[in-house]
Design an enzyme around this catalytic site. Structure first.
Site, PDB file in Angstrom:
ATOM      1  N   GLU A 115      47.446  20.543   2.423  1.00  0.00           N
ATOM      2  CA  GLU A 115      46.962  20.502   3.882  1.00  0.00           C
ATOM      3  C   GLU A 115      44.908  19.371   3.826  1.00  0.00           C
ATOM      4  OE1 GLU A 115      46.933  23.075   7.192  1.00  0.00           O
ATOM      5  OE2 GLU A 115      46.056  24.866   5.747  1.00  0.00           O
ATOM      6  N   ASP A 158      46.160  18.878   9.950  1.00  0.00           N
ATOM      7  CA  ASP A 158      44.921  19.332   8.681  1.00  0.00           C
ATOM      8  C   ASP A 158      45.618  17.983   8.224  1.00  0.00           C
ATOM      9  OD1 ASP A 158      43.894  21.078  10.496  1.00  0.00           O
ATOM     10  OD2 ASP A 158      45.509  22.579   8.645  1.00  0.00           O
ATOM     11  N   ARG A 193      52.836  33.780   7.124  1.00  0.00           N
ATOM     12  CA  ARG A 193      51.077  33.255   7.053  1.00  0.00           C
ATOM     13  C   ARG A 193      49.870  33.709   7.293  1.00  0.00           C
ATOM     14  NH1 ARG A 193      49.614  26.985   9.676  1.00  0.00           N
ATOM     15  NH2 ARG A 193      49.784  28.029  11.295  1.00  0.00           N
ATOM     16  N   HIS A 241      46.260  30.467  13.175  1.00  0.00           N
ATOM     17  CA  HIS A 241      46.737  29.998  14.345  1.00  0.00           C
ATOM     18  C   HIS A 241      47.364  31.198  15.531  1.00  0.00           C
ATOM     19  CE1 HIS A 241      44.458  26.560  12.522  1.00  0.00           C
ATOM     20  NE2 HIS A 241      45.291  26.164  12.055  1.00  0.00           N
ATOM     21  N   ASP A 247      52.205  45.353   2.131  1.00  0.00           N
ATOM     22  CA  ASP A 247      52.620  46.676   2.459  1.00  0.00           C
ATOM     23  C   ASP A 247      53.264  45.999   3.798  1.00  0.00           C
ATOM     24  OD1 ASP A 247      50.365  47.012  -0.168  1.00  0.00           O
ATOM     25  OD2 ASP A 247      49.107  47.567   1.102  1.00  0.00           O
TER      26      ASP A 247
END
Length: 264
Positions: free
Chosen positions: A158, A184, A77, A47, A91
């Site tokens: 969630e 959520d 995240r 987000h 990576d």
């Protein structure tokens, strides 16, 4: 290889830690907040306007701050539970990954597998590369061998479906933390915007109970210090004390209000 993953060590030991969300896609902000005493900082790719380049810059900024006495370690995240996205984040240097929308044990298995190089039937599916930032661009001969043991999966619970399956998710090896996404979750329960509704609180309580029963850490995003303290008393170990953007806006509004008051 770099030091072992302190975020994972704390989760496995069920030690309390605090951090915050980085949503402004700014290396300067990441570096500044890294000096504020947090244990971890979440670079958000779900987000927030982050891409791989801005993620890398923020990981570099947090590592640089730690080299000068800061205590914070990075967490990332990812946008979605997708092995290709996880591979790129790792990576770049991520060792702890938050996976959104983990609804079933199978979702959780895929998330955990995406963080690990294949080795001795461990189910890992992560593509192997040493010429990356995480491996000091090919200059760390131990990286590939040690990366799996430093991988840390934080699984977001969630949805109503996730809560129904939370005991099975918590029981999985490699499920290092159950992170409750209250916004959520409230929406999934038909309570959009009402994270304090009794149904939402009961769902959160079930996640906490599942974590305790399985010996797994639980995490949550707190809207204010009082809420964070309540969650800590309930046994939540991994607590986000909000975000860079919230504190920036709050500080700006407060300064403006104080100026207006001083002029009256």
């Amino acid at each position: 290889m770099r030091d072992s993953n302190p975020v994972r060590k704390a989760l496995l030991a069920l030690e309390p830690t605090e951090g915050c969300w980085l949503t402004l896609a700014s290396p300067a902000v990441a570096e500044a907040i890294a000096h504020c005493g947090f244990d971890w900082l979440v670079v958000d790719m779900e987000h927030a306007p982050n891409d791989v380049a801005s993620l890398t810059a923020q990981l570099q900024a947090i590592d640089s701050a730690r080299a000068h006495g800061a205590t914070a370690y990075p967490v990332v995240r990812v946008t979605v539970n997708d092995a290709a996205l996880v591979k790129r984040a790792m990576d770049c240097g991520a060792r702890t990954v938050i996976f959104p929308n983990i609804d079933t044990a199978e979702d959780a298995r895929r998330a955990i597998a995406s963080m690990r190089f294949p080795s001795e039937g461990n189910g890992g599916v992560r593509g192997v590369a040493g010429l990356v930032r995480a491996g000091m661009y090919g200059q760390d001969p131990t990286y590939v061998k040690l990366a799996n043991e430093q991988a840390c999966a934080i699984l977001q619970i969630e949805s109503a479906q996730a809560v129904r399956n939370v005991e099975a998710i918590a029981a999985l090896p490699g499920a290092d933390c159950l992170f409750v996404g209250t916004a959520d979750l409230a929406a999934s329960l038909g309570r959009l915007g009402d994270m304090t509704h009794v149904e939402v609180r009961e769902a959160v309580d079930r996640v906490i109970a599942a974590g305790k029963a399985a010996g797994k850490a639980v995490g949550i995003f707190a809207n204010d210090p009082e809420e964070a303290a309540r969650y800590r008393k309930l046994g939540v170990q991994f607590i986000a004390l909000h975000s860079d953007v919230a504190w920036l806006a709050r500080g700006a509004r407060q300064a403006r209000a104080q100026f207006d008051a001083a002029c009256r």
